[in-house]
Design a protein around this motif. Structure first.
Motif, PDB file in Angstrom:
ATOM      1  N   LEU A  34       0.809  -1.213   0.000  1.00 36.78           N
ATOM      2  CA  LEU A  34       0.000   0.000   0.000  1.00 36.78           C
ATOM      3  C   LEU A  34       0.844   1.265   0.000  1.00 36.78           C
ATOM      4  CD1 LEU A  34      -2.761  -1.014   2.571  1.00 36.78           C
ATOM      5  CD2 LEU A  34      -2.946  -0.905   0.089  1.00 36.78           C
ATOM      6  N   GLY A  35       2.065   1.166   0.492  1.00 37.49           N
ATOM      7  CA  GLY A  35       2.937   2.339   0.516  1.00 37.49           C
ATOM      8  C   GLY A  35       2.549   3.350   1.572  1.00 37.49           C
ATOM      9  N   VAL A  36       1.896   2.897   2.633  1.00 35.85           N
ATOM     10  CA  VAL A  36       1.502   3.798   3.714  1.00 35.85           C
ATOM     11  C   VAL A  36       2.725   4.088   4.576  1.00 35.85           C
ATOM     12  CG1 VAL A  36       0.051   4.036   5.768  1.00 35.85           C
ATOM     13  CG2 VAL A  36      -0.845   2.900   3.719  1.00 35.85           C
ATOM     14  N   GLU A  37       3.008   5.355   4.761  1.00 29.96           N
ATOM     15  CA  GLU A  37       4.151   5.742   5.582  1.00 29.96           C
ATOM     16  C   GLU A  37       3.801   5.556   7.052  1.00 29.96           C
ATOM     17  OE1 GLU A  37       6.821   9.656   6.670  1.00 29.96           O
ATOM     18  OE2 GLU A  37       5.587   9.679   4.876  1.00 29.96           O
ATOM     19  N   ARG A  38       4.713   4.936   7.783  1.00 26.04           N
ATOM     20  CA  ARG A  38       4.502   4.700   9.204  1.00 26.04           C
ATOM     21  C   ARG A  38       5.372   5.668   9.986  1.00 26.04           C
ATOM     22  NH1 ARG A  38       6.837   1.276  12.808  1.00 26.04           N
ATOM     23  NH2 ARG A  38       8.095   0.339  11.196  1.00 26.04           N
ATOM     24  N   VAL A  39       4.760   6.341  10.932  1.00 25.26           N
ATOM     25  CA  VAL A  39       5.465   7.298  11.780  1.00 25.26           C
ATOM     26  C   VAL A  39       5.663   6.651  13.147  1.00 25.26           C
ATOM     27  CG1 VAL A  39       5.348   9.576  12.837  1.00 25.26           C
ATOM     28  CG2 VAL A  39       4.414   9.224  10.550  1.00 25.26           C
ATOM     29  N   GLY A  40       6.861   6.745  13.684  1.00 28.37           N
ATOM     30  CA  GLY A  40       7.155   6.171  14.987  1.00 28.37           C
ATOM     31  C   GLY A  40       6.368   6.834  16.101  1.00 28.37           C
ATOM     32  N   THR A  41       6.088   6.049  17.141  1.00 22.81           N
ATOM     33  CA  THR A  41       5.329   6.554  18.280  1.00 22.81           C
ATOM     34  C   THR A  41       6.235   7.093  19.384  1.00 22.81           C
ATOM     35  OG1 THR A  41       5.312   4.444  19.452  1.00 22.81           O
ATOM     36  CG2 THR A  41       3.530   4.836  17.855  1.00 22.81           C
ATOM     37  N   GLY A  42       7.503   6.708  19.341  1.00 22.78           N
ATOM     38  CA  GLY A  42       8.414   7.087  20.410  1.00 22.78           C
ATOM     39  C   GLY A  42       8.511   6.017  21.489  1.00 22.78           C
ATOM     40  N   ASP A  43       7.680   5.005  21.416  1.00 26.76           N
ATOM     41  CA  ASP A  43       7.732   3.874  22.352  1.00 26.76           C
ATOM     42  C   ASP A  43       8.238   2.672  21.568  1.00 26.76           C
ATOM     43  OD1 ASP A  43       6.900   1.427  23.739  1.00 26.76           O
ATOM     44  OD2 ASP A  43       5.820   2.769  25.094  1.00 26.76           O
ATOM     45  N   GLY A  44       9.405   2.207  21.929  1.00 30.41           N
ATOM     46  CA  GLY A  44      10.035   1.105  21.203  1.00 30.41           C
ATOM     47  C   GLY A  44       9.195  -0.152  21.153  1.00 30.41           C
ATOM     48  N   ARG A  45       8.457  -0.431  22.233  1.00 31.55           N
ATOM     49  CA  ARG A  45       7.609  -1.630  22.258  1.00 31.55           C
ATOM     50  C   ARG A  45       6.505  -1.515  21.197  1.00 31.55           C
ATOM     51  NH1 ARG A  45       5.876  -0.910  28.293  1.00 31.55           N
ATOM     52  NH2 ARG A  45       5.721   1.158  27.370  1.00 31.55           N
ATOM     53  N   VAL A  46       5.857  -0.370  21.161  1.00 31.93           N
ATOM     54  CA  VAL A  46       4.767  -0.159  20.210  1.00 31.93           C
ATOM     55  C   VAL A  46       5.309  -0.124  18.789  1.00 31.93           C
ATOM     56  CG1 VAL A  46       2.985   1.478  19.463  1.00 31.93           C
ATOM     57  CG2 VAL A  46       3.317   1.015  21.900  1.00 31.93           C
ATOM     58  N   ASP A  47       6.412   0.590  18.587  1.00 32.05           N
ATOM     59  CA  ASP A  47       6.989   0.680  17.252  1.00 32.05           C
ATOM     60  C   ASP A  47       7.403  -0.699  16.730  1.00 32.05           C
ATOM     61  OD1 ASP A  47       6.583   3.394  17.194  1.00 32.05           O
ATOM     62  OD2 ASP A  47       8.622   3.886  17.826  1.00 32.05           O
ATOM     63  N   GLY A  48       7.938  -1.538  17.609  1.00 32.86           N
ATOM     64  CA  GLY A  48       8.311  -2.890  17.206  1.00 32.86           C
ATOM     65  C   GLY A  48       7.107  -3.715  16.783  1.00 32.86           C
ATOM     66  N   LEU A  49       6.038  -3.599  17.555  1.00 32.50           N
ATOM     67  CA  LEU A  49       4.813  -4.333  17.213  1.00 32.50           C
ATOM     68  C   LEU A  49       4.222  -3.844  15.897  1.00 32.50           C
ATOM     69  CD1 LEU A  49       3.304  -4.387  20.785  1.00 32.50           C
ATOM     70  CD2 LEU A  49       3.900  -6.415  19.430  1.00 32.50           C
ATOM     71  N   LEU A  50       4.166  -2.541  15.726  1.00 30.14           N
ATOM     72  CA  LEU A  50       3.617  -1.997  14.482  1.00 30.14           C
ATOM     73  C   LEU A  50       4.519  -2.307  13.292  1.00 30.14           C
ATOM     74  CD1 LEU A  50       2.239   1.440  15.713  1.00 30.14           C
ATOM     75  CD2 LEU A  50       0.994  -0.707  15.354  1.00 30.14           C
ATOM     76  N   GLY A  51       5.807  -2.380  13.535  1.00 33.02           N
ATOM     77  CA  GLY A  51       6.745  -2.739  12.475  1.00 33.02           C
ATOM     78  C   GLY A  51       6.488  -4.132  11.935  1.00 33.02           C
ATOM     79  N   ARG A  52       5.973  -4.991  12.792  1.00 34.74           N
ATOM     80  CA  ARG A  52       5.646  -6.360  12.363  1.00 34.74           C
ATOM     81  C   ARG A  52       4.587  -6.339  11.265  1.00 34.74           C
ATOM     82  NH1 ARG A  52       5.866 -11.169  10.871  1.00 34.74           N
ATOM     83  NH2 ARG A  52       4.943 -12.856  12.049  1.00 34.74           N
ATOM     84  N   LEU A  53       3.722  -5.329  11.272  1.00 32.24           N
ATOM     85  CA  LEU A  53       2.685  -5.240  10.234  1.00 32.24           C
ATOM     86  C   LEU A  53       3.290  -5.045   8.847  1.00 32.24           C
ATOM     87  CD1 LEU A  53       0.023  -3.063  12.065  1.00 32.24           C
ATOM     88  CD2 LEU A  53       0.038  -5.555  11.763  1.00 32.24           C
ATOM     89  N   ALA A  54       4.483  -4.466   8.783  1.00 29.71           N
ATOM     90  CA  ALA A  54       5.149  -4.281   7.492  1.00 29.71           C
ATOM     91  C   ALA A  54       5.491  -5.622   6.853  1.00 29.71           C
ATOM     92  CB  ALA A  54       6.404  -3.439   7.666  1.00 29.71           C
ATOM     93  N   ASP A  55       5.609  -6.662   7.668  1.00 35.25           N
ATOM     94  CA  ASP A  55       5.911  -7.999   7.148  1.00 35.25           C
ATOM     95  C   ASP A  55       4.766  -8.570   6.329  1.00 35.25           C
ATOM     96  OD1 ASP A  55       8.284  -7.808   8.530  1.00 35.25           O
ATOM     97  OD2 ASP A  55       7.627  -9.075  10.198  1.00 35.25           O
ATOM     98  N   LEU A  56       3.574  -8.012   6.482  1.00 33.95           N
ATOM     99  CA  LEU A  56       2.416  -8.555   5.770  1.00 33.95           C
ATOM    100  C   LEU A  56       2.608  -8.544   4.265  1.00 33.95           C
ATOM    101  CD1 LEU A  56      -0.466  -6.976   7.872  1.00 33.95           C
ATOM    102  CD2 LEU A  56       0.320  -9.353   7.917  1.00 33.95           C
ATOM    103  N   ASP A  57       3.342  -7.558   3.754  1.00 33.79           N
ATOM    104  CA  ASP A  57       3.567  -7.481   2.310  1.00 33.79           C
ATOM    105  C   ASP A  57       4.303  -8.713   1.784  1.00 33.79           C
ATOM    106  OD1 ASP A  57       2.324  -5.025   2.107  1.00 33.79           O
ATOM    107  OD2 ASP A  57       4.197  -3.893   2.243  1.00 33.79           O
ATOM    108  N   GLU A  58       5.062  -9.352   2.635  1.00 32.60           N
ATOM    109  CA  GLU A  58       5.882 -10.489   2.218  1.00 32.60           C
ATOM    110  C   GLU A  58       5.266 -11.835   2.581  1.00 32.60           C
ATOM    111  OE1 GLU A  58       8.445  -9.693   0.371  1.00 32.60           O
ATOM    112  OE2 GLU A  58       8.055  -7.575   0.764  1.00 32.60           O
ATOM    113  N   LEU A  59       4.164 -11.824   3.318  1.00 33.80           N
ATOM    114  CA  LEU A  59       3.565 -13.071   3.791  1.00 33.80           C
ATOM    115  C   LEU A  59       2.334 -13.441   2.980  1.00 33.80           C
ATOM    116  CD1 LEU A  59       3.687 -12.440   7.642  1.00 33.80           C
ATOM    117  CD2 LEU A  59       5.186 -13.918   6.307  1.00 33.80           C
ATOM    118  N   PRO A  60       2.068 -14.736   2.872  1.00 27.87           N
ATOM    119  CA  PRO A  60       0.825 -15.161   2.222  1.00 27.87           C
ATOM    120  C   PRO A  60      -0.372 -14.662   3.043  1.00 27.87           C
ATOM    121  CG  PRO A  60       2.250 -17.058   2.696  1.00 27.87           C
ATOM    122  CD  PRO A  60       2.881 -15.863   3.307  1.00 27.87           C
TER     123      PRO A  60
END
Length: 68
Positions: free
Chosen positions: A8-34
């Motif tokens: 989709l090319g949606v830009e993700r902006v960090g939240t400043g909380d490493g735990r949250v950013d790590g979890l949301l970063g996992r959503l970027a993997d969806l492009d590569e997963l079935p």
């Protein structure tokens, strides 16, 4: 016509909380997963975010008594 999935090319902006950013970063993997694996990623992310919120509640302690 190309019907292949595209990011989709949606830009993700960090939240400043490493735990949250790590979890949301996992959503970027969806492009590569079935697609069949997407639900598991969503569930993991949701549970992780709930855990972060619960930890914030514990860290703050109980609310102060109501003013009378």
């Amino acid at each position: 016509m190309d019907d292949a999935p595209r990011p989709l090319g949606v830009e993700r902006v960090g939240t400043g909380d490493g735990r949250v950013d790590g979890l949301l970063g996992r959503l970027a993997d969806l492009d590569e997963l079935p697609v069949a694996e997407h639900q598991g990623v969503y569930e993991e992310t949701h549970e992780g975010l709930r855990a972060v919120l619960a930890a914030l509640d514990v860290a703050q302690g109980p609310p102060p008594p109501a003013a009378r």
